[in-house]
Design a protein around this motif. Structure first.
Motif, PDB file in Angstrom:
ATOM      1  N   MET A 227       0.803  -1.203  -0.057  1.00 13.60           N
ATOM      2  CA  MET A 227       0.012   0.030   0.066  1.00 13.60           C
ATOM      3  C   MET A 227       0.971   1.272  -0.014  1.00 13.60           C
ATOM      4  SD  MET A 227      -3.070   0.518   2.828  1.00 13.60           S
ATOM      5  CE  MET A 227      -3.342  -1.411   2.982  1.00 13.60           C
ATOM      6  N   LEU A 228       2.023   1.217   0.836  1.00 14.34           N
ATOM      7  CA  LEU A 228       2.864   2.398   0.969  1.00 14.34           C
ATOM      8  C   LEU A 228       3.525   2.741  -0.555  1.00 14.34           C
ATOM      9  CD1 LEU A 228       4.514   4.601   2.671  1.00 14.34           C
ATOM     10  CD2 LEU A 228       6.103   2.840   3.327  1.00 14.34           C
ATOM     11  N   THR A 229       4.234   1.559  -1.029  1.00 11.93           N
ATOM     12  CA  THR A 229       4.747   1.773  -2.392  1.00 11.93           C
ATOM     13  C   THR A 229       3.689   2.364  -3.429  1.00 11.93           C
ATOM     14  OG1 THR A 229       6.024  -0.090  -1.932  1.00 11.93           O
ATOM     15  CG2 THR A 229       5.998   0.444  -4.153  1.00 11.93           C
ATOM     16  N   ALA A 230       2.462   1.722  -3.432  1.00  9.67           N
ATOM     17  CA  ALA A 230       1.254   2.047  -4.271  1.00  9.67           C
ATOM     18  C   ALA A 230       1.001   3.505  -4.094  1.00  9.67           C
ATOM     19  CB  ALA A 230       0.186   1.364  -4.115  1.00  9.67           C
ATOM     20  N   ALA A 231       0.885   3.866  -2.874  1.00  8.71           N
ATOM     21  CA  ALA A 231       0.510   5.329  -2.572  1.00  8.71           C
ATOM     22  C   ALA A 231       1.686   6.306  -2.910  1.00  8.71           C
ATOM     23  CB  ALA A 231       0.493   5.430  -0.858  1.00  8.71           C
ATOM     24  N   ARG A 232       2.910   5.914  -2.666  1.00  9.05           N
ATOM     25  CA  ARG A 232       3.942   6.888  -3.179  1.00  9.05           C
ATOM     26  C   ARG A 232       3.916   7.065  -4.579  1.00  9.05           C
ATOM     27  NH1 ARG A 232       8.049   3.731   0.350  1.00  9.05           N
ATOM     28  NH2 ARG A 232       8.263   5.112   2.253  1.00  9.05           N
ATOM     29  N   ARG A 233       3.628   5.923  -5.240  1.00 13.68           N
ATOM     30  CA  ARG A 233       3.464   5.952  -6.991  1.00 13.68           C
ATOM     31  C   ARG A 233       2.398   6.543  -7.200  1.00 13.68           C
ATOM     32  NH1 ARG A 233       4.690   0.153  -8.414  1.00 13.68           N
ATOM     33  NH2 ARG A 233       6.915   0.898  -7.605  1.00 13.68           N
ATOM     34  N   GLY A 234       1.115   6.409  -6.917  1.00 13.73           N
ATOM     35  CA  GLY A 234      -0.069   6.587  -7.326  1.00 13.73           C
ATOM     36  C   GLY A 234      -0.689   8.039  -6.837  1.00 13.73           C
ATOM     37  N   LEU A 235       0.016   8.345  -5.803  1.00 19.00           N
ATOM     38  CA  LEU A 235      -0.499   9.737  -5.238  1.00 19.00           C
ATOM     39  C   LEU A 235       0.601  10.787  -5.539  1.00 19.00           C
ATOM     40  CD1 LEU A 235      -2.170   8.892  -2.189  1.00 19.00           C
ATOM     41  CD2 LEU A 235      -3.315   9.363  -4.236  1.00 19.00           C
ATOM     42  N   GLY A 236       1.894  10.214  -5.539  1.00 14.19           N
ATOM     43  CA  GLY A 236       2.927  11.204  -5.866  1.00 14.19           C
ATOM     44  C   GLY A 236       3.409  12.402  -4.748  1.00 14.19           C
ATOM     45  N   PRO A 237       3.425  13.428  -4.896  1.00 12.68           N
ATOM     46  CA  PRO A 237       3.465  14.572  -3.950  1.00 12.68           C
ATOM     47  C   PRO A 237       2.426  14.857  -3.338  1.00 12.68           C
ATOM     48  CG  PRO A 237       3.686  15.645  -6.351  1.00 12.68           C
ATOM     49  CD  PRO A 237       3.458  13.857  -6.377  1.00 12.68           C
ATOM     50  N   ASN A 238       1.108  14.356  -3.739  1.00 12.45           N
ATOM     51  CA  ASN A 238      -0.061  14.560  -2.698  1.00 12.45           C
ATOM     52  C   ASN A 238      -0.036  13.938  -1.729  1.00 12.45           C
ATOM     53  OD1 ASN A 238      -0.782  16.373  -4.903  1.00 12.45           O
ATOM     54  ND2 ASN A 238      -2.673  15.062  -5.237  1.00 12.45           N
ATOM     55  N   LEU A 239       0.688  12.635  -1.330  1.00 12.50           N
ATOM     56  CA  LEU A 239       0.754  11.678  -0.274  1.00 12.50           C
ATOM     57  C   LEU A 239       1.149  12.755   0.753  1.00 12.50           C
ATOM     58  CD1 LEU A 239       0.377   9.082   1.178  1.00 12.50           C
ATOM     59  CD2 LEU A 239       2.571   8.387   0.376  1.00 12.50           C
ATOM     60  N   SER A 240       0.306  12.932   2.020  1.00 14.54           N
ATOM     61  CA  SER A 240       0.521  13.718   2.975  1.00 14.54           C
ATOM     62  C   SER A 240       0.532  13.212   4.325  1.00 14.54           C
ATOM     63  CB  SER A 240      -0.414  14.972   2.958  1.00 14.54           C
ATOM     64  OG  SER A 240      -1.757  14.670   3.061  1.00 14.54           O
ATOM     65  N   ALA A 241      -0.047  11.669   4.414  1.00 10.89           N
ATOM     66  CA  ALA A 241       0.010  11.132   5.597  1.00 10.89           C
ATOM     67  C   ALA A 241      -0.171   9.657   5.429  1.00 10.89           C
ATOM     68  CB  ALA A 241      -0.739  11.609   6.635  1.00 10.89           C
ATOM     69  N   PHE A 242       0.811   8.815   5.993  1.00  6.12           N
ATOM     70  CA  PHE A 242       0.496   7.260   5.952  1.00  6.12           C
ATOM     71  C   PHE A 242       0.704   6.863   7.205  1.00  6.12           C
ATOM     72  CE2 PHE A 242       1.617   2.839   5.159  1.00  6.12           C
ATOM     73  CZ  PHE A 242       0.785   2.796   3.876  1.00  6.12           C
ATOM     74  N   GLU A 243      -0.345   6.735   7.985  1.00  2.84           N
ATOM     75  CA  GLU A 243      -0.221   6.035   9.317  1.00  2.84           C
ATOM     76  C   GLU A 243      -0.750   4.921   9.460  1.00  2.84           C
ATOM     77  OE1 GLU A 243       0.430   8.261  12.233  1.00  2.84           O
ATOM     78  OE2 GLU A 243       0.981   9.789  10.508  1.00  2.84           O
ATOM     79  N   VAL A 244      -0.603   3.835  10.312  1.00  2.00           N
ATOM     80  CA  VAL A 244      -0.560   2.689  10.515  1.00  2.00           C
ATOM     81  C   VAL A 244      -0.999   2.267  12.116  1.00  2.00           C
ATOM     82  CG1 VAL A 244       0.023   0.085  10.204  1.00  2.00           C
ATOM     83  CG2 VAL A 244       0.887   1.872   8.413  1.00  2.00           C
ATOM     84  N   MET A 245      -2.002   1.911  12.399  1.00  2.00           N
ATOM     85  CA  MET A 245      -2.262   0.975  13.636  1.00  2.00           C
ATOM     86  C   MET A 245      -2.568  -0.115  13.763  1.00  2.00           C
ATOM     87  SD  MET A 245      -4.940   4.581  13.960  1.00  2.00           S
ATOM     88  CE  MET A 245      -5.319   4.836  12.159  1.00  2.00           C
TER      89      MET A 245
END
Ligand code: LAC
Ligand code: ZN
Length: 463
Positions: A227-245
């Motif tokens: 998911m993190l790799t996909a978020a970096r690639r798919g959202l690019g500079p828009n990715l502003s938080a990636f929190e895991v619980m």
């Protein structure tokens, strides 16, 4: 007190109010002899000049929300609170900067930026109480480091009072300024041991025009990493938080007031992803497409996407609940370790197992800014007012040392982590830190005993 300049007595509060006797660390409160509440940089300089002359210990204080004991006062010394030195001094739209007094609460800065269509990206649970001077002194991280960096990345200029009362004023607004040593960096993350920050020039960003978030459930840590790799690639500079619980955290957070799960079922991991863009239509569609692809690829088991800003807020409440855990859990120890992102679940499992085995009755829970490699964990023995701090810390930090990680990702060293600093720093680094401390504070009067001792004790005493 008697040894301080009588002219300074007017600025002192005696007796010291309860709140200034401690920070949010799990250490005991202290009784400093007085509290100073200066109004100007000149006041701070006068206090430090007198303290330097008389050899009086001074502990600077901001919002007192630190978790490592950096702002906890010292018996027999004085506390110096920046609480009267607050307010926005200047907003420069062309330079995209804001100049503020160090005692200004973080949330006041965030709102002042928003009112002008600008954005101050530093954000953390204690936003309403913490002060920017403390945020910078501890190089605070928080929720949006993945996009905008730590406090260090948001400081362009600084005014600071040295332990001998010298004032260094460099309210630089320029992005580029290569003129010798970047002195402000010395004070960022020094936790008030090298100087007292009085004013700051902060870097602002444009206010995001479109914010979207999702809470996603995953079955494995591998899925979280995908998911993190996909978020970096798919959202690019828009990715502003990636929190895991982790579920142990999630189940406690659901007991916090006003918090409820946006997902119906239970999952091995709960992930909060945020995207900040400029255009509702374009960026909303991009976020939706990104989530659809995750579903199609079987990376997530379930997910909820925000439909409004109030949904975004409600999703963040699951994460901000961490700030309320004191009420939910009672006394507990809080940690902020960092390590390679790929090994975080392995670390969590090892820590959970060893804490349960080596510290009788010990429970723990895990969450954090996983996109930044920063894991938080809380550990506690239920119903025990005096927590077995040393035993718990030993387990947490020994494993982090074996993982080659850092004992503090964002909360700093203060007092609580000082015995373990050598787990993350080499003897040569510690020796240089001690030399810097001795050079700037030869009398050892400014926040002594925090972060590093100068001179350094003999090696055999240093663990
Ligand atoms: C958090 C603070 C405690 O991330 O660092 O919740
Ligand atoms: Zn954090």
């Amino acid at each position: 007190m008697a040894r301080l300049d009588p002219a300074l007595q007017a600025l002192a509060l005696d007796p010291v109010p309860e709140r200034n006797r401690n920070d949010w660390s799990s250490l005991d409160p202290q009784s400093p002899v007085a509290l100073f509440r200066p109004r100007t940089t000149e006041d701070v300089a006068a206090i430090m000049t007198a303290a330097h002359t008389t050899g009086t210990v001074v502990v600077p204080q901001g919002g007192l929300t630190g978790l490592s004991g950096g702002a906890r006062p010292i018996e027999g010394g004085v506390a110096l609170s920046l609480e009267r030195m607050t307010g926005v001094i200047d907003v420069d739209e062309a330079a995209s900067t804001m100049t503020v007094w160090a005692g200004t609460p973080l949330e006041v800065i965030q709102k002042a930026a928003e009112e002008r269509g600008l954005y101050f990206s530093l954000d953390l649970g204690a936003r309403g109480s913490c002060a920017i001077g403390g945020n910078v002194s501890t190089n605070a991280g928080g929720n949006r480091v993945i996009r905008y960096g730590m406090a260090r990345d948001l400081v362009l200029g600084m005014e600071v009072v040295l332990p001998d009362g010298t004032v260094l004023t460099n309210l630089n607004k320029m992005m580029k300024n290569n003129t010798g040593y970047d002195l402000k960096q010395l004070f960022i993350g020094a936790e008030g041991t090298l100087g007292i920050i009085t004013r700051l020039v902060l870097k602002l960003h444009p206010l995001p025009g479109a914010t979207h978030a999702a809470v996603l459930g995953a079955a494995s840590y591998d899925a979280v990493l995908n998911m993190l790799t996909a978020a970096r690639r798919g959202l690019g500079p828009n990715l502003s938080a990636f929190e895991v619980m982790w579920p142990d955290y999630w189940n406690i957070a659901m007991r916090a007031e006003g918090v409820r799960s946006p997902l119906a079922g239970e999952h091995a991991f709960y992930v909060l992803i945020e995207s900040q863009g400029t255009d509702e239509g374009i960026d909303g569609a991009r976020f939706e497409k990104f989530l659809e692809a995750l579903f199609e690829q079987g990376v997530i088991e379930d997910g909820a996407m925000s439909q409004s800003l109030s949904d975004v807020k409600a999703f963040w409440a699951t994460r901000d609940a961490a700030a309320e855990f004191k009420a939910l859990l009672g006394p507990h120890m809080a940690y902020d370790v960092s390590m390679s992102v790929g090994r975080m679940d392995e670390y969590a499992q090892a820590c959970r197992t060893r804490l349960a085995r080596d510290v009788p009755g010990c429970l723990s829970c895990y969450y954090g800014h996983i996109g930044d490699g920063n894991l938080h964990l809380l550990a506690w023995v239920p119903g025990d007012a005096a927590q077995p701090q040393a035993e718990i810390s030993k387990v947490v930090y020994e494993i982090i040392r074996d993982f080659g990680g850092s004992i503090s990702a964002e909360h700093g060293i203060g007092l609580t982590k000082k015995p373990y600093l050598s787990y993350s720093r080499s003897p040569e680094e510690l020796a240089l830190m001690a030399r810097i401390k001795a050079a700037l504070d030869p009398k050892g009067i400014l926040n002594p005993g925090k972060v590093i001792d100068a001179p350094l004790p003999a090696t055999e005493d240093r663990t």
